[in-house]
Design a protein around this motif. Structure first.
Motif, mmCIF file in Angstrom:
data_model
loop_
_atom_site.group_PDB
_atom_site.id
_atom_site.type_symbol
_atom_site.label_atom_id
_atom_site.label_comp_id
_atom_site.label_asym_id
_atom_site.label_seq_id
_atom_site.Cartn_x
_atom_site.Cartn_y
_atom_site.Cartn_z
ATOM 1 N N VAL A 1 5.557 9.880 2.979
ATOM 2 C CA VAL A 1 4.495 10.449 3.733
ATOM 3 C C VAL A 1 3.609 9.258 4.218
ATOM 4 O O VAL A 1 3.145 9.225 5.461
ATOM 5 N N PHE A 2 3.448 8.172 3.589
ATOM 6 C CA PHE A 2 2.742 6.940 4.123
ATOM 7 C C PHE A 2 3.832 5.791 4.410
ATOM 8 O O PHE A 2 4.594 5.550 3.535
ATOM 9 N N ASP A 3 4.050 5.516 5.621
ATOM 10 C CA ASP A 3 5.219 4.466 6.103
ATOM 11 C C ASP A 3 4.646 3.237 6.548
ATOM 12 O O ASP A 3 3.708 3.364 7.334
ATOM 13 N N PRO A 4 4.992 2.132 6.029
ATOM 14 C CA PRO A 4 4.493 0.881 6.272
ATOM 15 C C PRO A 4 4.638 0.610 7.854
ATOM 16 O O PRO A 4 3.709 -0.363 8.469
ATOM 17 N N THR A 5 5.489 0.816 8.255
ATOM 18 C CA THR A 5 5.962 0.496 9.740
ATOM 19 C C THR A 5 4.958 1.128 10.828
ATOM 20 O O THR A 5 4.728 0.780 11.737
ATOM 21 N N GLU A 6 4.410 2.544 10.307
ATOM 22 C CA GLU A 6 3.784 3.204 11.157
ATOM 23 C C GLU A 6 2.359 3.529 10.811
ATOM 24 O O GLU A 6 1.556 4.169 11.619
ATOM 25 N N ILE A 7 1.928 2.915 9.677
ATOM 26 C CA ILE A 7 0.583 3.300 9.283
ATOM 27 C C ILE A 7 -0.679 2.829 10.129
ATOM 28 O O ILE A 7 -1.724 3.409 10.157
ATOM 29 N N HIS A 8 -0.181 1.676 10.853
ATOM 30 C CA HIS A 8 -1.292 0.947 11.571
ATOM 31 C C HIS A 8 -1.246 1.622 13.245
ATOM 32 O O HIS A 8 -1.941 1.193 13.982
ATOM 33 N N ARG B 1 -1.283 4.321 16.308
ATOM 34 C CA ARG B 1 -1.901 5.606 16.597
ATOM 35 C C ARG B 1 -2.696 6.005 15.530
ATOM 36 O O ARG B 1 -3.027 7.537 15.395
ATOM 37 N N GLY B 2 -3.622 5.210 14.773
ATOM 38 C CA GLY B 2 -4.655 5.838 14.145
ATOM 39 C C GLY B 2 -4.366 6.529 12.829
ATOM 40 O O GLY B 2 -4.954 7.232 12.365
ATOM 41 N N GLN B 3 -2.938 6.273 12.374
ATOM 42 C CA GLN B 3 -2.680 6.954 11.252
ATOM 43 C C GLN B 3 -3.194 6.676 10.064
ATOM 44 O O GLN B 3 -3.278 7.518 9.271
ATOM 45 N N LEU B 4 -3.881 5.205 9.818
ATOM 46 C CA LEU B 4 -4.601 4.917 8.484
ATOM 47 C C LEU B 4 -5.811 5.760 8.621
ATOM 48 O O LEU B 4 -6.187 6.134 7.778
ATOM 49 N N LYS B 5 -6.460 5.624 9.765
ATOM 50 C CA LYS B 5 -7.771 6.531 9.889
ATOM 51 C C LYS B 5 -7.639 8.063 9.557
ATOM 52 O O LYS B 5 -8.295 8.569 8.772
ATOM 53 N N SER B 6 -6.513 8.563 10.143
ATOM 54 C CA SER B 6 -6.251 9.952 9.687
ATOM 55 C C SER B 6 -5.740 10.066 8.244
ATOM 56 O O SER B 6 -6.275 11.145 7.856
ATOM 57 N N HIS B 7 -5.076 9.197 7.679
ATOM 58 C CA HIS B 7 -4.733 9.048 6.149
ATOM 59 C C HIS B 7 -6.261 9.325 5.261
ATOM 60 O O HIS B 7 -6.257 9.863 4.184
ATOM 61 N N MET B 8 -7.118 8.292 5.647
ATOM 62 C CA MET B 8 -8.385 8.103 5.026
ATOM 63 C C MET B 8 -9.226 9.248 5.289
ATOM 64 O O MET B 8 -9.968 9.895 4.246
ATOM 65 N N LYS B 9 -9.322 10.063 6.273
ATOM 66 C CA LYS B 9 -10.168 11.193 6.670
ATOM 67 C C LYS B 9 -9.486 12.316 5.950
ATOM 68 O O LYS B 9 -10.057 13.052 5.340
ATOM 69 N N GLU B 10 -8.114 12.624 5.812
ATOM 70 C CA GLU B 10 -7.475 13.557 5.041
ATOM 71 C C GLU B 10 -7.859 13.276 3.573
ATOM 72 O O GLU B 10 -8.153 14.288 2.886
ATOM 73 N N ALA B 11 -7.842 11.990 3.095
ATOM 74 C CA ALA B 11 -8.307 11.665 1.595
ATOM 75 C C ALA B 11 -9.680 12.137 1.332
ATOM 76 O O ALA B 11 -9.901 12.873 0.258
ATOM 77 N N MET B 12 -10.524 11.956 2.383
ATOM 78 C CA MET B 12 -11.855 12.236 2.231
ATOM 79 C C MET B 12 -12.089 13.609 2.125
ATOM 80 O O MET B 12 -12.801 14.171 1.295
ATOM 81 N N ILE B 13 -11.395 14.488 2.799
ATOM 82 C CA ILE B 13 -11.625 15.817 3.108
ATOM 83 C C ILE B 13 -11.112 16.522 1.564
ATOM 84 O O ILE B 13 -11.638 17.493 1.252
ATOM 85 N N LYS B 14 -9.915 16.060 1.250
ATOM 86 C CA LYS B 14 -9.706 16.668 0.081
ATOM 87 C C LYS B 14 -10.317 16.237 -1.199
ATOM 88 O O LYS B 14 -10.504 17.000 -2.096
ATOM 89 N N LEU B 15 -11.012 15.087 -1.051
ATOM 90 C CA LEU B 15 -11.847 14.762 -2.248
ATOM 91 C C LEU B 15 -13.079 15.626 -2.329
ATOM 92 O O LEU B 15 -13.273 16.173 -3.407
ATOM 93 N N CYS C 1 0.753 -1.271 -0.161
ATOM 94 C CA CYS C 1 0.090 0.033 0.242
ATOM 95 C C CYS C 1 0.936 1.188 -0.048
ATOM 96 O O CYS C 1 0.548 2.043 -0.851
ATOM 97 N N CYS C 2 1.843 1.278 0.781
ATOM 98 C CA CYS C 2 2.840 2.499 0.952
ATOM 99 C C CYS C 2 3.592 2.566 -0.051
ATOM 100 O O CYS C 2 3.992 3.973 -0.699
#
Length: 182
Positions: free
Chosen positions: A138-145, A147-161, A40-41
């Protein structure tokens, strides 16, 4: 001239909408465990880098083998030296595309649209510059799961959309208005 500015902005906004949808689909595939964090990253960030130093300025890539007699100094490979930031797949094109539209609105003196685009362009630049030195991007495979980084990346992508969809209709309206006034 205004119609050309808004036509370019409209086309650029279409590309940014595509990138936002691609980010959402890829991150949701990771969330549903259809793909692993590494793939993914690497889809979103960079191509797989065989160098251990991820923050290197120049990457040396072997292109093709040549006969042994043609190149004694560099061995049997023809080498390509490129800056490492050119290997980013989708983060850099999003950054460049949105920054170009923001600067274009500043140059063409559309102040409201410039001020509307400025926070998102600033956030994209800040997000890219503040990547920690050991991370893949920006997307790191070791840290994406973590502290909720996956949810924050999803929220950021939805806001940008949502923002890019708003900009799309705003550019479309402005382009039609500029065509009618000309």
């Amino acid at each position: 001239m205004e119609a050309v500015v808004f036509l370019f902005s409209l086309l650029d906004c279409c590309a940014l909408i595509f990138l936002s949808v691609y980010f959402i689909i890829t991150l949701s595939d990771l969330e549903c465990d259809y793909i692993n964090a590494r793939s993914c990253c690497s889809k979103l960030n960079k191509e797989k880098n065989k160098n251990k130093n991820k923050r290197s300025w120049l990457l040396v890539i072997p292109l093709l083998e040549t006969p042994a007699s043609s190149s004694v100094l560099f061995g049997r490979h023809t080498w390509l030296v490129v800056p490492s930031f050119f290997l980013c797949r989708w983060v850099i094109p999003e950054l460049i595309g949105h920054t170009i539209v923001t600067v274009l609105m500043l140059v063409s003196l559309h102040w409201f649209i410039f001020l509307l685009n400025l926070p998102v362009a600033t956030w994209n630049i800040y997000r890219f510059i503040m990547v920690p030195s050991g991370n893949m991007g920006v997307f790191d495979p070791t840290e994406i799961h973590n502290r909720g980084q996956l949810k924050s990346h999803m929220k950021e992508a939805m806001i940008k959309l949502g923002f890019y969809l708003l900009c799309f209709f705003m550019y479309l309206y402005s382009m039609i208005l500029a065509l009618i006034n000309d």
